[in-house]
Design a protein around this motif. Structure first.
Motif: not given
Length: 417
Positions: A88-111
């Motif tokens: 489960f930790f591994a799954l969460l780590s994979g999710m962090l790779i995505f949501i901390t990418h600059d692309y996600f910040l640009h797509l989702a916004g700061l909040r």
């Protein structure tokens, strides 16, 4: 004093060796996450209060599931449960790779990015609340009872070594490779830890003749802890020490605003307590604690509080590193004593539940202590918050000395001593 060849007795057991290496790898990986997320949140929001909320967000679910985690650790296969938690930790780590990418910040916004990060932290708390009792209970099935202190020393050393290497490499990798590649390395480390636990044979629970409901079983575990004065006193002392000594949450503030050392310096600051603890672990491996364990426990916790105060008022990077290292060395004493007492005084069929209570007291109080530091820093300033925490830690030791005589009389002995 034990002979040099006996220092490695616990590591002679292959499955325990797998467990220790896996513990090291998962600690390095989780340290990556802790350092980078703290830095990312502070840079995105410039909020000391939100740094404190990182700990609280992880502590609440960890506390919420800990007792149930202890129950299932006692009632089901410990090896499989721990392996599932690491997965489960591994799954969460994979999710962090995505949501901390600059692309996600640009797509989702700061909040929304900040919210997504906190959701991952919350889920990490759930995984930790289940993994802690499973890990502790599994370790006691891998070595004989007379090696519990030696095993606790190596297990704690693996954790502390990971806590040294993790923050230091997190700062370096983050500074040179960026957040996405650093979290990718984290994911690889977790996968390796899952593979190691997979190679440990399944460990079935100790069979009991009494049929109990989930809630009744949890009540039995709680009752055992609160009726055992030695275990309760040790846990309570560490609870308040880490609750008020939660300066770790404010290290990004010190690194960025007070010491001006950047993410690489933050990694070094985060690593120093574990560097000191490793020296303690190695010393105890060669010279186990038996006599006057209670006095040594009280002295070490008081010294830890003093180091927190000195760190709080320091404006010199190298002095700050020394304060954190010495504090970590003293904290390592209490860790070994507490873990050994819980292993020696707890029946095999109850170790998961007792470990769960311990993790609720100690593990989650780290995060709650970080929240306390964040709130205090917001109200009174960073330095007063840290100094207050260290002073309260020393006060707790004084109160414990006079009101918990069982601590002063504490000795560490096995049946073979």
């Amino acid at each position: 004093m034990i002979f040099k060849k006996e220092v490695f007795n616990a590591l002679a057991y292959k499955e325990f060796k797998y467990y220790v290496v896996a513990r090291f790898l998962i600690t390095v990986a989780i340290s990556f996450q802790s350092v980078i997320i703290g830095w990312k949140i502070y840079i995105l929001t410039n909020s000391k209060l939100l740094l404190g909320f990182i700990g609280l967000t992880e502590a609440i679910p960890a506390i919420g599931v800990a007792l149930y985690g202890g129950y299932i650790a006692d009632k089901y296969d410990k090896q499989k449960l721990y392996m599932y938690c690491l997965s489960f930790f591994a799954l969460l780590s994979g999710m962090l790779i995505f949501i901390t990418h600059d692309y996600f910040l640009h797509l989702a916004g700061l909040r929304n990015t900040v919210i997504a990060i906190y959701i991952i932290i919350f889920l990490t708390g759930i995984a930790r609340g289940l993994a802690g009792p499973a890990s502790f209970s599994l370790s006691t099935f891998l070595i004989p009872k007379h090696l519990y202190q030696n095993g606790a020393t190596w297990s704690s050393s693996a954790w502390q070594l990971g806590a040294v290497i993790g923050p230091a490499f997190a700062g370096i990798l983050f500074g040179f490779l960026g957040i996405t590649k650093t979290f990718t390395i984290q994911l690889i480390l977790i996968i390796f830890s899952v593979f190691l636990i997979y190679n440990i044979k399944p460990k079935s629970p100790v069979q009991t003749t009494v049929a109990e409901s989930v809630w009744k079983s949890i009540q039995v575990g709680l009752k055992f802890v609160f009726q055992n004065k030695i275990i309760l006193s040790c846990i309570s002392l560490d609870l308040f020490a880490v609750l008020f000594g939660g300066a770790v949450a404010l290290l990004p503030v010190y690194a960025n605003d007070i010491l001006h050392v950047g993410p690489q310096g933050l990694g070094a600051l985060r690593a120093m307590p574990a560097v000191g603890a490793i020296f303690t672990m190695l010393f105890v491996a060669f010279s186990p604690i038996h006599k006057n364990a209670g006095y040594k426990l009280l002295f070490s916790v008081a010294g830890f509080g003093l180091c927190i105060i000195l760190f709080g008022i320091s404006t010199n990077f190298y002095l700050s590193l020394c304060c954190l290292m010495i504090g970590g060395a003293l904290d390592g004493v209490s860790v070994i004593i507490r873990h050994t007492i819980i292993q020696l005084k707890t029946p095999a069929e109850m170790r998961g539940r007792v470990s769960a209570v311990n993790s609720m007291f100690i593990g989650s109080s780290n995060e709650i202590g970080e929240f306390e530091s964040g709130v205090t820093a917001r109200l009174f300033g960073t330095v007063p918050a840290v100094v207050f925490g260290g002073a309260m830690t020393i006060l707790v030791v004084i109160v414990t000395y006079f009101y918990a005589p069982s601590i002063r009389k504490l000795e560490l002995k096995t049946d073979e001593d």
